[in-house]
Write a protein that holds these residues in place. Sequence first.
Motif, PDB file in Angstrom:
ATOM      1  N   LYS A  65       0.821  -1.214   0.000  1.00 16.73           N
ATOM      2  CA  LYS A  65       0.000   0.000   0.000  1.00 16.73           C
ATOM      3  C   LYS A  65       0.860   1.272   0.000  1.00 16.73           C
ATOM      4  CE  LYS A  65      -2.132  -1.214   3.835  1.00 16.73           C
ATOM      5  NZ  LYS A  65      -1.416  -2.491   4.110  1.00 16.73           N
ATOM      6  N   SER A  66       1.822   1.304   0.917  1.00 14.58           N
ATOM      7  CA  SER A  66       2.690   2.490   0.971  1.00 14.58           C
ATOM      8  C   SER A  66       3.537   2.597  -0.290  1.00 14.58           C
ATOM      9  CB  SER A  66       3.612   2.437   2.186  1.00 14.58           C
ATOM     10  OG  SER A  66       2.865   2.550   3.366  1.00 14.58           O
ATOM     11  N   THR A  67       3.946   1.443  -0.804  1.00 12.93           N
ATOM     12  CA  THR A  67       4.732   1.447  -2.044  1.00 12.93           C
ATOM     13  C   THR A  67       3.920   2.087  -3.171  1.00 12.93           C
ATOM     14  OG1 THR A  67       5.900  -0.540  -1.346  1.00 12.93           O
ATOM     15  CG2 THR A  67       5.951  -0.030  -3.701  1.00 12.93           C
ATOM     16  N   LEU A  97      -3.848   9.449   1.418  1.00 16.76           N
ATOM     17  CA  LEU A  97      -3.555   9.511   2.853  1.00 16.76           C
ATOM     18  C   LEU A  97      -3.161   8.128   3.341  1.00 16.76           C
ATOM     19  CD1 LEU A  97      -6.475  11.877   3.897  1.00 16.76           C
ATOM     20  CD2 LEU A  97      -4.098  12.460   3.369  1.00 16.76           C
ATOM     21  N   ASP A  98      -1.872   8.006   3.661  1.00 18.41           N
ATOM     22  CA  ASP A  98      -1.330   6.696   4.009  1.00 18.41           C
ATOM     23  C   ASP A  98      -1.402   6.466   5.517  1.00 18.41           C
ATOM     24  OD1 ASP A  98      -0.095   4.278   4.046  1.00 18.41           O
ATOM     25  OD2 ASP A  98       1.798   4.948   3.150  1.00 18.41           O
ATOM     26  N   GLU A  99      -2.371   5.723   5.933  1.00 17.91           N
ATOM     27  CA  GLU A  99      -2.555   5.371   7.357  1.00 17.91           C
ATOM     28  C   GLU A  99      -2.524   6.583   8.272  1.00 17.91           C
ATOM     29  OE1 GLU A  99      -1.088   1.916   9.091  1.00 17.91           O
ATOM     30  OE2 GLU A  99      -0.747   0.862   7.203  1.00 17.91           O
ATOM     31  N   THR A 100      -3.201   7.628   7.828  1.00 18.63           N
ATOM     32  CA  THR A 100      -3.263   8.825   8.670  1.00 18.63           C
ATOM     33  C   THR A 100      -4.014   8.528   9.960  1.00 18.63           C
ATOM     34  OG1 THR A 100      -3.216  10.121   6.662  1.00 18.63           O
ATOM     35  CG2 THR A 100      -3.853  11.285   8.630  1.00 18.63           C
ATOM     36  N   PHE A 155       1.918  11.358   4.649  1.00 17.32           N
ATOM     37  CA  PHE A 155       2.898  10.297   4.920  1.00 17.32           C
ATOM     38  C   PHE A 155       2.480   9.394   6.082  1.00 17.32           C
ATOM     39  CE2 PHE A 155       6.945  11.352   2.609  1.00 17.32           C
ATOM     40  CZ  PHE A 155       6.407  12.354   1.827  1.00 17.32           C
ATOM     41  N   GLN A 156       2.732   8.110   5.911  1.00 15.71           N
ATOM     42  CA  GLN A 156       2.514   7.181   7.027  1.00 15.71           C
ATOM     43  C   GLN A 156       3.450   7.555   8.179  1.00 15.71           C
ATOM     44  OE1 GLN A 156       2.910   2.994   6.029  1.00 15.71           O
ATOM     45  NE2 GLN A 156       2.285   2.354   8.082  1.00 15.71           N
ATOM     46  N   TYR A 157       4.673   7.923   7.828  1.00 12.97           N
ATOM     47  CA  TYR A 157       5.633   8.368   8.837  1.00 12.97           C
ATOM     48  C   TYR A 157       6.129   9.765   8.478  1.00 12.97           C
ATOM     49  CZ  TYR A 157       5.537   3.360   9.686  1.00 12.97           C
ATOM     50  OH  TYR A 157       5.114   2.078   9.932  1.00 12.97           O
TER      51      TYR A 157
HETATM   52 MG   LIG Z   1       2.292   1.142   4.787  1.00 12.00          MG
END
Ligand SMILES: [Mg+2]
Lengths: 244, 256
Positions: free
Chosen positions: B45-47, B174-177, B89-91
């Motif tokens: 997913k993040s990729t 929105l990555d795992e916000t 960003f997730q992080y």
């Molecule tokens: Mg991820």
Amino acid sequence: MAAELKSGEMVVSQGDKVVRSYLMNEPCDVSVVVEQGAQCVYHILCGGELQSDVKFVLKKDSCLKLILVDVARGTSQVNVNIELADSGARFEFNGLYIVGRGERKDVVLDVKHLVADCYSSELMKGIAAEDGVGRFHGRIYVAQDAQRTEAYQQSRNLLLNNSARIFTEPQLEIYADDVKCSHGAVVGQIEDEAVYYMRQRGIDEKAARNLLTEGFASEIVWQIEDEQYAEQVHDAIEERLSEI
Amino acid sequence: MQKEIILNVEDLRASVEGKEILQGINFKVAAGEVHAIMGPNGSGKSTFASVLAGNPKYDHISGKAEYMGKDILDMSIEDRAREGLFLGFQYPVEIPGVSMSNFMRLAVNEQRKYRGEEPLTAAQFLKLMRERAAVVELDAKLMNRAVNSGFSGGEKKRNEIFQMAMLQPKLALLDETDSGLDIDALRIVATGVNNLRSEENGIVLITHYQRLLDYIVPDYVHVLYKGRIIYSGDKELSLKLEKEGYDWLIKEYESK
Ligand SMILES: [Mg+2]
Ligand SMILES: Nc1ncnc2c1ncn2[C@@H]1O[C@H](COP(=O)(O)OP(=O)(O)O)[C@@H](O)[C@H]1O
């Protein structure tokens, strides 16, 4: 306005509180005595090719905060000599240099704890670009009688490319046994992750790198206790960074 | 009238460090739509979000990704952003020494310059910043602090939504916000997202949890597994996944 720093002797009188801002545009040999209980802030911004010696002697319960910024073009060396000569004296140092193509910058900081119950802390930051060479030599000397000394040194450095060099040389000479003393040095590069994050917000790569480099330098500028002078130093840093 | 297609991804393959992660993704977002992408950890997913944003660590192998009819894989990271593509960003990354307000002012004005608009004055910018920070209940004092430095986990996530609110993207990924947020913070993040939601925009929520989708009801829910979208459905799918997990889907997929 900041004054020109000239060779000679100065005194900060007993109990005085002063903030002094200088431009060091030519080589000089300066010696300052900070008398008992005086509290002073010295800002020095270097302005060119030079080799200078700056010496402070701190008397009982006095306090010196020294901020030294050398972001001028050219090669230079500044030797800073600190003597904590009587108990209760405190010294705080914040330094920054930027060195670019074909240049070399040396900062030699010598802090001598001669008596008990004094405190010193140093933060030196260096930025080197192109084939610039920077060197920080930081000696902390603690005499045998200087018990309960606290002395801390940090050297944090940023290389803007692969041919730049920074040498950071801590030298600890500790002859007392009851001391708190630490030192650390980091030489790193701009974080790719941070550049990526900024670009994802629409900031181009060069601007992102500049902002990060400026950010690295700004920690020192934030220490300046003279707003107008801080502005001047900030502009000098910005101008220099735009060239390298 | 046909809805404008914001994002059109066809058979996208991408790798990181020589390892193929995305193995043929097909995905389309039209204006006005909210999509949720779910899936087990490590499924890519993040990729996927990183490849769309242009993270240089990831290599495009084949397939296409068009954004507003243009091939984005050819565009610089910053131009994608200036064209209105936003990644939460997730992080979120810490940027020591760069204040939030300087960072955002530069970002907003770069975007305006790209569109041929005048930069905001200091006063206009300040007003906008205060307004948008209030939406996500982010303390205005944080604007004088270095970006994400010393922010709590929740503040970092709300800061992503704040930046989104400042930049008003056409497409928000929105990555795992929602990860690691308590219910209050989740509600605040959802408010920020729902404020952006409009007939013109597209929103892609990457999430592990059904609970965000109680606040932001998606039009479509997709399951990403081993670098492919193996199943798509509507809101009901996320409820079923919440109850039954991914195993039934994965079994069904792998038996094919
Ligand atoms: Mg991820
Ligand atoms: N920067 C990276 N370096 C090496 N491997 C990576 C990197 N990013 C992702 N991967 C690998 O790619 C796969 C998918 O990761 P990711 O996209 O983060 O999954 P998700 O977001 O769905 O949890 C994982 O196997 C992960 O280890």
